[in-house]
Design an enzyme around this catalytic site. Structure first.
Site, PDB file in Angstrom:
ATOM      1  CE  LYS A 196      -3.572   2.459   2.549  1.00 12.13           C
ATOM      2  NZ  LYS A 196      -4.634   2.380   3.561  1.00 12.13           N
ATOM      3  CE  LYS A 249      -6.256   1.847  -0.390  1.00  8.52           C
ATOM      4  NZ  LYS A 249      -6.722   1.873   0.974  1.00  8.52           N
TER       5      LYS A 249
HETATM    6  C1  PBG Z   1      -6.924   3.722   5.687  1.00  8.59           C
HETATM    7  C2  PBG Z   1      -7.500   3.454   4.350  1.00  8.59           C
HETATM    8  C3  PBG Z   1      -7.438   4.339   3.273  1.00  8.59           C
HETATM    9  C4  PBG Z   1      -8.106   3.729   2.218  1.00  8.59           C
HETATM   10  C5  PBG Z   1      -8.568   2.489   2.661  1.00  8.59           C
HETATM   11  N1  PBG Z   1      -8.164   2.324   3.985  1.00  8.59           N
HETATM   12  C6  PBG Z   1      -6.881   5.704   3.201  1.00  8.59           C
HETATM   13  C7  PBG Z   1      -5.553   5.965   3.753  1.00  8.59           C
HETATM   14  O1  PBG Z   1      -4.689   5.089   3.845  1.00  8.59           O
HETATM   15  O2  PBG Z   1      -5.355   7.112   4.132  1.00  8.59           O
HETATM   16  C8  PBG Z   1      -8.289   4.362   0.869  1.00  8.59           C
HETATM   17  C9  PBG Z   1      -9.331   3.807  -0.028  1.00  8.59           C
HETATM   18  C10 PBG Z   1      -9.689   4.705  -1.149  1.00  8.59           C
HETATM   19  O3  PBG Z   1      -9.093   5.783  -1.369  1.00  8.59           O
HETATM   20  O4  PBG Z   1     -10.616   4.340  -1.880  1.00  8.59           O
HETATM   21  N2  PBG Z   1      -6.677   2.653   6.506  1.00  8.59           N
END
Ligand code: PBG
Length: 324
Positions: A196, A249
């Site tokens: 991520k 991601k």
């Molecule tokens: C945070 C989380 C995020 C997303 C899913 N879980 C945002 C972040 O890491 O700040 C993003 C999902 C999206 O943008 O569709 N645990």
């Protein structure tokens, strides 16, 4: 000279294109993100995600029935937590009667066979909007992993089929797996957000959950988007620690990573087409600059072609409608 090979022979008509097509999309490719809020009768559109909503649990029930009827089999549940319940340690995340725990039960009551995957991370519960516990401005790793393990246990006790840690702390997959095993939950799956990246594409999601970081950014735990080899390291660590599905991601800017990962793991690979990716398509379509449906299907197919087994996408319903 005679032309022996003509690629266009396989493109002459729809029938030959259909039978030689290398990839297909079906409802089984999709994970549907869902946003839950407290209250009754609430279906509120997220400003930066046109056509996407936060639901109170009564209406979430209807939505989940509709998804199941369309052939969609898995949801990824997120909750928007009221401000007065937020603190540094994410205490509310462990509340057996919290919104997440009630949300899981609500979905399972409505559609018992629906696979419920839950977001495991502290940011929606954190007064700092960070994915972990903050000490002296730093997001501390091991104490956070312990809370995440308890959170995963709580979701499992409420009926979750899969827990999906999205935080990027080191060792959290091991901590969660160990806790679940100790408590006798041998069949609970872990879908790890393994690779991520610290991304600007998460903006609209943070609007949806009111979870933007209160200070700094997430670069001390999420990955640097300049890195490719590191994704393999992250994924291999998570598989060794007990992840059943690994995730990359965001999605479209990271298709190279998806393919790299697909080539080295023996577990399913998921990818998340995140909120900012959704918002871009919606905005361009609203302006009449792009054909919404055509671009959406081309993008979703790109995930498949890159090697994605499961696509978490806000387009799941729209796409399934088009698949017919
Ligand atoms: C945070 C989380 C995020 C997303 C899913 N879980 C945002 C972040 O890491 O700040 C993003 C999902 C999206 O943008 O569709 N645990």
């Amino acid at each position: 000279m005679q032309q022996l090979r003509r690629s266009r022979r396989l493109r002459v008509n729809d029938a030959i294109r259909s039978i030689t097509r290398e990839n297909v999309l079906t409802p089984n490719d999709f994970l549907v993100p869902l946003f839950a809020v407290e209250g009754k009768g609430i279906k509120e559109e997220i400003a930066s995600m046109p056509g996407y909503y936060r639901y109170s649990l009564d209406l979430l029930q209807q939505e989940v029935k509709e998804l199941w009827a369309m052939g969609l089999k898995a949801v990824l549940l997120f909750v928007k937590v009221p401000d007065d319940l937020k603190d540094n340690k994410g205490t509310e995340a462990l509340n057996p009667n919290g919104l997440m725990q009630r949300g899981i039960k609500t979905i399972k009551d409505a559609v018992p066979d629906m696979l419920v995957m839950t977001d495991v991370a502290l940011d929606p519960y954190s007064s700092y909007g960070h994915d972990g516990i903050v000490e002296n401005g730093y997001i501390v790793n091991d104490p956070t992993a312990e809370v995440l393990a308890q959170m995963a246990l709580s979701h499992t006790q409420a009926g979750a089929d899969f827990v999906a840690p999205s935080d990027m702390m080191d060792g959290r997959i091991f901590a969660i797996r160990e806790t679940l095993e100790e408590e006798g939950f041998k069949n609970t799956g872990i879908m790890s957000y393994s690779a991520k990246y610290a991304s600007a594409f998460y903006g609209p999601f943070r609007d949806a959950l009111d979870s933007a970081p209160g200070f700094g950014d997430k670069k001390t735990y999420q990955m640097d988007f300049a890195n490719r080899n590191e994704a393999i390291k992250e994924v291999m660590m998570d598989v060794e620690e007990g992840a059943d599905i690994v995730m990359v991601k965001p999605g479209l800017c990271y298709l190279d990573i998806i393919r790299d990962v697909k080539n080295v793991v023996d577990v399913p690979v998921a990818a998340y087409q995140v909120s900012g990716e959704y918002a871009m398509v919606k905005a361009a379509a609203e302006k009449g600059w792009l054909d919404h449906d055509a671009v959406m299907m081309e993008q979703l197919m790109a995930f498949k072609r890159a090697g994605t087994d499961l696509i978490a996408t806000y387009f799941a319903k729209d796409a399934v409608k088009l698949l017919g």
